[in-house]
Design a protein around this motif. Structure first.
Motif, PDB file in Angstrom:
ATOM      1  N   ASN A 194      -4.856  -0.789   7.894  1.00 41.01           N
ATOM      2  CA  ASN A 194      -5.161  -1.996   8.684  1.00 41.01           C
ATOM      3  C   ASN A 194      -4.631  -3.280   8.052  1.00 41.01           C
ATOM      4  N   VAL A 195      -3.651  -3.151   7.193  1.00 45.54           N
ATOM      5  CA  VAL A 195      -2.966  -4.305   6.598  1.00 45.54           C
ATOM      6  C   VAL A 195      -1.616  -4.454   7.289  1.00 45.54           C
ATOM      7  N   THR A 196      -1.224  -5.692   7.594  1.00 38.49           N
ATOM      8  CA  THR A 196       0.075  -5.943   8.216  1.00 38.49           C
ATOM      9  C   THR A 196       1.126  -6.153   7.134  1.00 38.49           C
ATOM     10  N   TYR A 197       2.221  -5.438   7.250  1.00 38.39           N
ATOM     11  CA  TYR A 197       3.299  -5.503   6.261  1.00 38.39           C
ATOM     12  C   TYR A 197       4.552  -6.078   6.908  1.00 38.39           C
ATOM     13  N   ASN A 198       5.317  -6.839   6.099  1.00 37.98           N
ATOM     14  CA  ASN A 198       6.601  -7.346   6.573  1.00 37.98           C
ATOM     15  C   ASN A 198       7.606  -7.339   5.438  1.00 37.98           C
ATOM     16  N   ARG A 199       8.864  -7.427   5.801  1.00 34.41           N
ATOM     17  CA  ARG A 199       9.922  -7.335   4.807  1.00 34.41           C
ATOM     18  C   ARG A 199       9.888  -8.500   3.824  1.00 34.41           C
ATOM     19  N   SER A 200       9.608  -9.675   4.316  1.00 31.60           N
ATOM     20  CA  SER A 200       9.614 -10.861   3.454  1.00 31.60           C
ATOM     21  C   SER A 200       8.615 -10.727   2.311  1.00 31.60           C
ATOM     22  N   ASP A 201       7.419 -10.228   2.616  1.00 30.89           N
ATOM     23  CA  ASP A 201       6.415 -10.051   1.567  1.00 30.89           C
ATOM     24  C   ASP A 201       6.818  -8.953   0.593  1.00 30.89           C
ATOM     25  N   MET A 202       7.408  -7.890   1.099  1.00 31.73           N
ATOM     26  CA  MET A 202       7.848  -6.804   0.224  1.00 31.73           C
ATOM     27  C   MET A 202       8.949  -7.270  -0.713  1.00 31.73           C
ATOM     28  N   ASP A 203       9.810  -8.167  -0.227  1.00 36.07           N
ATOM     29  CA  ASP A 203      10.940  -8.651  -1.034  1.00 36.07           C
ATOM     30  C   ASP A 203      10.497  -9.517  -2.214  1.00 36.07           C
ATOM     31  N   LYS A 204       9.320 -10.114  -2.132  1.00 32.28           N
ATOM     32  CA  LYS A 204       8.889 -11.079  -3.140  1.00 32.28           C
ATOM     33  C   LYS A 204       8.774 -10.485  -4.539  1.00 32.28           C
ATOM     34  N   ASP A 205       8.435  -9.218  -4.620  1.00 31.31           N
ATOM     35  CA  ASP A 205       8.206  -8.593  -5.931  1.00 31.31           C
ATOM     36  C   ASP A 205       9.350  -7.694  -6.373  1.00 31.31           C
ATOM     37  N   GLY A 206      10.522  -7.887  -5.794  1.00 31.64           N
ATOM     38  CA  GLY A 206      11.689  -7.120  -6.229  1.00 31.64           C
ATOM     39  C   GLY A 206      12.003  -5.938  -5.328  1.00 31.64           C
ATOM     40  N   ARG A 207      12.723  -5.001  -5.868  1.00 32.09           N
ATOM     41  CA  ARG A 207      13.158  -3.838  -5.103  1.00 32.09           C
ATOM     42  C   ARG A 207      11.989  -3.038  -4.551  1.00 32.09           C
ATOM     43  N   TRP A 208      12.254  -2.424  -3.404  1.00 31.10           N
ATOM     44  CA  TRP A 208      11.253  -1.533  -2.839  1.00 31.10           C
ATOM     45  C   TRP A 208      11.931  -0.468  -1.996  1.00 31.10           C
ATOM     46  N   VAL A 209      11.181   0.560  -1.661  1.00 33.05           N
ATOM     47  CA  VAL A 209      11.720   1.705  -0.923  1.00 33.05           C
ATOM     48  C   VAL A 209      11.144   1.746   0.482  1.00 33.05           C
ATOM     49  N   ALA A 210      12.031   1.876   1.464  1.00 29.24           N
ATOM     50  CA  ALA A 210      11.643   2.147   2.847  1.00 29.24           C
ATOM     51  C   ALA A 210      11.913   3.630   3.082  1.00 29.24           C
ATOM     52  N   TYR A 211      10.840   4.392   3.172  1.00 28.47           N
ATOM     53  CA  TYR A 211      10.957   5.842   3.317  1.00 28.47           C
ATOM     54  C   TYR A 211      10.645   6.243   4.757  1.00 28.47           C
ATOM     55  N   PHE A 212      11.603   6.892   5.425  1.00 27.24           N
ATOM     56  CA  PHE A 212      11.431   7.308   6.810  1.00 27.24           C
ATOM     57  C   PHE A 212      11.262   8.821   6.902  1.00 27.24           C
ATOM     58  N   SER A 213      10.241   9.220   7.659  1.00 29.44           N
ATOM     59  CA  SER A 213       9.980  10.632   7.861  1.00 29.44           C
ATOM     60  C   SER A 213       9.121  10.769   9.112  1.00 29.44           C
ATOM     61  N   SER A 214       8.407  11.883   9.238  1.00 24.50           N
ATOM     62  CA  SER A 214       7.486  12.069  10.357  1.00 24.50           C
ATOM     63  C   SER A 214       6.490  13.163  10.006  1.00 24.50           C
ATOM     64  N   VAL A 215       5.371  13.192  10.716  1.00 22.36           N
ATOM     65  CA  VAL A 215       4.287  14.110  10.397  1.00 22.36           C
ATOM     66  C   VAL A 215       4.708  15.567  10.492  1.00 22.36           C
ATOM     67  N   TRP A 216       5.625  15.894  11.396  1.00 23.13           N
ATOM     68  CA  TRP A 216       6.024  17.285  11.586  1.00 23.13           C
ATOM     69  C   TRP A 216       7.022  17.780  10.541  1.00 23.13           C
ATOM     70  N   CYS A 217       7.518  16.869   9.713  1.00 26.37           N
ATOM     71  CA  CYS A 217       8.573  17.236   8.750  1.00 26.37           C
ATOM     72  C   CYS A 217       7.955  17.818   7.474  1.00 26.37           C
ATOM     73  N   THR A 218       7.564  19.071   7.538  1.00 23.59           N
ATOM     74  CA  THR A 218       6.969  19.698   6.352  1.00 23.59           C
ATOM     75  C   THR A 218       7.998  19.897   5.237  1.00 23.59           C
ATOM     76  N   HIS A 219       9.277  20.046   5.606  1.00 17.51           N
ATOM     77  CA  HIS A 219      10.300  20.216   4.567  1.00 17.51           C
ATOM     78  C   HIS A 219      10.566  18.903   3.820  1.00 17.51           C
ATOM     79  N   CYS A 220       9.975  17.810   4.317  1.00 11.64           N
ATOM     80  CA  CYS A 220      10.113  16.515   3.640  1.00 11.64           C
ATOM     81  C   CYS A 220       9.081  16.323   2.529  1.00 11.64           C
ATOM     82  N   GLU A 221       8.068  17.180   2.476  1.00 12.10           N
ATOM     83  CA  GLU A 221       6.973  16.978   1.528  1.00 12.10           C
ATOM     84  C   GLU A 221       7.408  16.953   0.057  1.00 12.10           C
ATOM     85  N   PRO A 222       8.358  17.813  -0.377  1.00 10.44           N
ATOM     86  CA  PRO A 222       8.790  17.711  -1.778  1.00 10.44           C
ATOM     87  C   PRO A 222       9.391  16.342  -2.106  1.00 10.44           C
TER      88      PRO A 222
END
Length: 218
Positions: free
Chosen positions: A81-109
């Motif tokens: 329930n927290v709102t996130y935006n790119r500008s706030d993420m950028d303030k503390d340096g590098r970060w990772v945007a990880y894309f996946s989906s609930v059905w992707c069990t092969h993504c778990e590792p």
């Protein structure tokens, strides 16, 4: 000489460049030279077209993985329930945007390796699937925690439109962001947490399919 002429005729009938009988070896040589100049054998102009394509972050031909382009800004609600935006993420340096989906069990590792290597607050987990049955982020997070038998301290966010803007076509998909810029992308299974941690920090991280890359830098 007749035997020679027949061999020449046969070979060029198959190739499709010359159809008439050639009675003289000299004529044969002259026709070969003319064909090479006229484009029957190759067309240098056509061959160079792909080399002259200019990529741009404005399209229509984008850089591979959108690397060097600016990530689209966003304002999205996480499972916490927290709102996130790119500008706030950028303030503390590098970060990772990880894309996946609930059905992707092969993504778990890959999820597990990321959770082991990326500091808390430096990764957002995005859902790429626009279908309504997959947009419950709390359910996805709970399922991931059960599957990995751990607590995951990274927010899960429904973001199919953002995935489209990032050209996310296959998952798992990992974008490394710095000051709003996409500086590197990895897609496909990547379960080496040590390597991910080094890639996250290195000056010139490389992009591509982990299994096809040697090392972490360009």
């Amino acid at each position: 000489m007749k035997t020679y002429s027949l061999l020449v005729i046969g070979s060029f009938d198959e190739g499709g460049c010359f159809r008439k009988s050639m009675k003289s070896p000299l004529l044969f040589v002259m026709l070969i030279i003319g064909a090479s100049l006229s484009g029957c054998i190759s067309d240098p102009e056509k061959a160079s077209i792909s080399e002259n394509i200019q990529t741009s972050c404005n399209g229509p031909d984008y850089p591979a993985y959108r690397v060097s382009c600016t990530m689209e800004n966003f304002s999205l609600l996480g499972d916490d329930n927290v709102t996130y935006n790119r500008s706030d993420m950028d303030k503390d340096g590098r970060w990772v945007a990880y894309f996946s989906s609930v059905w992707c069990t092969h993504c778990e590792p890959t999820m597990q390796a990321l959770d082991d290597s990326i500091p808390v607050g430096r990764m957002l987990v995005f859902n790429k699937d626009p279908r309504a049955e997959y947009n419950n982020m709390s359910e996805w997070k709970n399922k991931s925690e059960e599957g990995l038998n751990r607590t995951i301290n990274h927010p899960f966010i429904n973001a199919p439109e953002l995935a489209v803007s990032m050209n996310v076509t296959s998952i798992p998909f990992i974008s490394l962001i710095e000051n709003g810029e996409i500086i590197a992308v990895r897609h496909g299974l990547w379960s080496n947490a040590t390597e991910i941690g080094q890639w996250f920090l290195t000056e010139n991280p490389n992009s591509g399919i982990p299994a096809n890359l040697d090392g972490i830098e360009n």
